[in-house]
Enzyme design. Sequence first.
Site, PDB file in Angstrom:
ATOM      1  N   CYS A 184       0.857  -1.178   0.000  1.00 28.93           N
ATOM      2  CA  CYS A 184       0.000   0.000   0.000  1.00 28.93           C
ATOM      3  C   CYS A 184       0.895   1.231   0.000  1.00 28.93           C
ATOM      4  CB  CYS A 184      -0.872  -0.014   1.256  1.00 28.93           C
ATOM      5  SG  CYS A 184      -1.862   1.470   1.444  1.00 28.93           S
TER       6      CYS A 184
ATOM      7  N   CYS B 292      -0.725   3.426  -6.615  1.00 28.55           N
ATOM      8  CA  CYS B 292      -1.678   2.817  -5.683  1.00 28.55           C
ATOM      9  C   CYS B 292      -1.864   1.395  -6.171  1.00 28.55           C
ATOM     10  CB  CYS B 292      -3.007   3.562  -5.695  1.00 28.55           C
ATOM     11  SG  CYS B 292      -4.325   2.691  -4.810  1.00 28.55           S
TER      12      CYS B 292
HETATM   13  N1  DGL Z   1      -3.929   0.336  -2.078  1.00 35.23           N
HETATM   14  C1  DGL Z   1      -3.619   1.559  -1.450  1.00 35.23           C
HETATM   15  C2  DGL Z   1      -2.368   2.224  -2.029  1.00 35.23           C
HETATM   16  O1  DGL Z   1      -1.528   1.575  -2.622  1.00 35.23           O
HETATM   17  C3  DGL Z   1      -4.631   2.567  -1.030  1.00 35.23           C
HETATM   18  C4  DGL Z   1      -6.051   2.606  -1.394  1.00 35.23           C
HETATM   19  C5  DGL Z   1      -6.854   3.318  -0.304  1.00 35.23           C
HETATM   20  O2  DGL Z   1      -7.133   2.640   0.695  1.00 35.23           O
HETATM   21  O3  DGL Z   1      -7.149   4.507  -0.427  1.00 35.23           O
HETATM   22  O4  DGL Z   1      -2.155   3.382  -1.859  1.00 35.23           O
END
Ligand code: DGL
Length: 265
Positions: free
Chosen positions: A75, A188
């Site tokens: 993330c 993301c």
């Molecule tokens: N998957 C996450 C990232 O790589 C974030 C998505 C979220 O929860 O806003 O930033």
Amino acid sequence: MPKTSEILVFDSGLGGLTVLREIVKARPDAGYTYVADDAFFPYGQHNADILATRVVPLLGELISTHAPDIVVIACNTASTLVMTQLREAYQVPFVGTVPAIKPACASSKSKRVSVLGTRGTVKREYTKRLIADFAHDCEVTLVGAENLASLAEAALRGEDVSDDAIAQEIAPCFVSGDVRTDTVVLACTHYPLLLDRIARLAPWPVDWIDPAPAIARRVENLLGAHMSENIPLPAKFIFTSGRTPSLALAKALQPFFGAHALEHA
Ligand code: DGL
């Protein structure tokens, strides 16, 4: 025989599966626990202090429950904020996921690169530092998408997501003028879930940079060359809300885990 390495992959939701998929391909012999902090999703909409206060102790609990050999924070929104705190607080090796600005700027020909992330990620000092250190002669446009992670989850759950909704989120990445954007960083982990549609809806073709294969290589390096000969063990899938995936979602999740059968905890 070498012991099975246990890898815990963590994200706010289902985006980290795009990282897990690459790690599973590289190390099919490892044991996997995937944790989606759906009780706090989406991370991109929380302020930095609230998010750090959530994530650091939660990882502590997960580490004591699952005793992983490696933790992958799949993330960007969390990694650009808490990697230092996590490494200070816990002994286990961490691998983070941060915007791939360096390779994007190195490969861009037009030297116009966009970084498509959550609102949280594009605001971070960490991201600005990556630009200062690695953008060099590139002009970088930061694009904080408000809903794209939620749209990606909805699509994976099999819900209708309109082309217009996706096109609107990616539109600010495309900057034209004397020269135009030729490279977009997928900052993301949710966005590669929609890559086919994002690429089709783009106003012109660009290179999309997804760091997942590089993260898998980093994990491989940390684990070392020796694979255990265990047949793929069942993988654990955990929602922090405690809910269990519907049958349809469980079916959509399975391919990310390769030959590891999914167990819902
Ligand atoms: N998957 C996450 C990232 O790589 C974030 C998505 C979220 O929860 O806003 O930033």
